[in-house]
Design a protein around this motif. Structure first.
Motif: not given
Length: 239
Positions: A37, A74, A77
């Motif tokens: 990230k 991710l 996200d």
């Protein structure tokens, strides 16, 4: 003396190992997730660039499994996308139009959620929102690299999500939570000022909620989101 039940001992030992394994794996998975990230947030993995599982495994010194798990998180996200036949790629930065549309959605949802929170929040939820604010006051604002403001960004997301949850409208809260995905990338490129106004804007929202002033709470959230968008657009114009 009765013979010992060795199988029971082995069961307890094996059970103990089984119980100790998940936390170790969870720590590794979380660490890999945060490392990748940070690469995306700091543009070490450039927007739109391919994200290779094997290359990341070698870079981080781990097996491909936690890398795959991290990339799945991710993707949720909104920081990477998975495409058939080409694997994962880092999400492109939002265009000006995309940024405006994102805030348009937030302005439709979050003021309403905030008004409902002022009416419906339990005392425990009010305490939780205040605790988030107290933690945010101790941290530096969104400046520098991701590692420097990661905790602030996480608390900022928790702040908005906690207010939405306090609305006691699960579908609304879920919709609000799903709108944060791209903002973290833009935090890295937001104006780096000595005194970030986010906290002061949050405090106005919290004061209205604590006083159970639903109209004022909605106005304060609208003001915060509008000013936040203006800051992002000013930066976009200057860059």
């Amino acid at each position: 003396m009765p013979p010992q039940d060795r199988s029971a001992g082995r069961t307890e030992e094996s059970d103990g190992k089984a119980l100790s394994t998940p936390p170790v794996r969870q720590v590794l998975s979380a660490s890999v997730y945060e490392n990748i990230k940070a690469m995306v947030m700091d543009h070490e993995i450039a927007p739109g660039a391919r994200v290779g599982i094997d290359a990341l495994s070698r870079t981080l010194g781990v097996s491909p499994t936690p890398v795959r798990e991290a990339l799945a998180r991710l993707e949720a996200d909104g920081l990477v996308v998975k495409r058939s036949l080409s694997g994962y790629r880092a999400t492109e930065l939002l265009t000006r139009r995309g940024l405006e549309e994102l805030f348009e959605m937030r302005l439709l949802l979050e003021p309403r959620a905030t008004a409902l929170a002022a009416t419906n929040a339990t005392e425990e939820q009010l305490d939780a929102i205040e605790r988030i604010m107290e933690e945010m006051r101790t941290l530096p604002g969104p400046t520098g690299r991701y590692a420097d403001y990661r905790d602030f960004a996480a608390l900022d997301q928790r702040f908005h999500d906690a207010i939405a949850a306090a609305s006691h409208r699960p579908l609304l809260a879920d919709a609000v939570e799903r709108l944060h995905s791209h903002l973290h990338v833009f935090r890295l490129t937001s104006a780096k000022v000595a005194e970030d106004p986010t906290l002061a804007e949050h405090e106005r929202v919290v004061r209205a909620i604590l006083r159970r002033k639903s109209d004022r709470a909605a106005e304060a959230m609208t003001e915060h989101l509008t000013l936040s968008l203006q800051r992002q657009l000013r930066h976009e114009s200057a860059s």
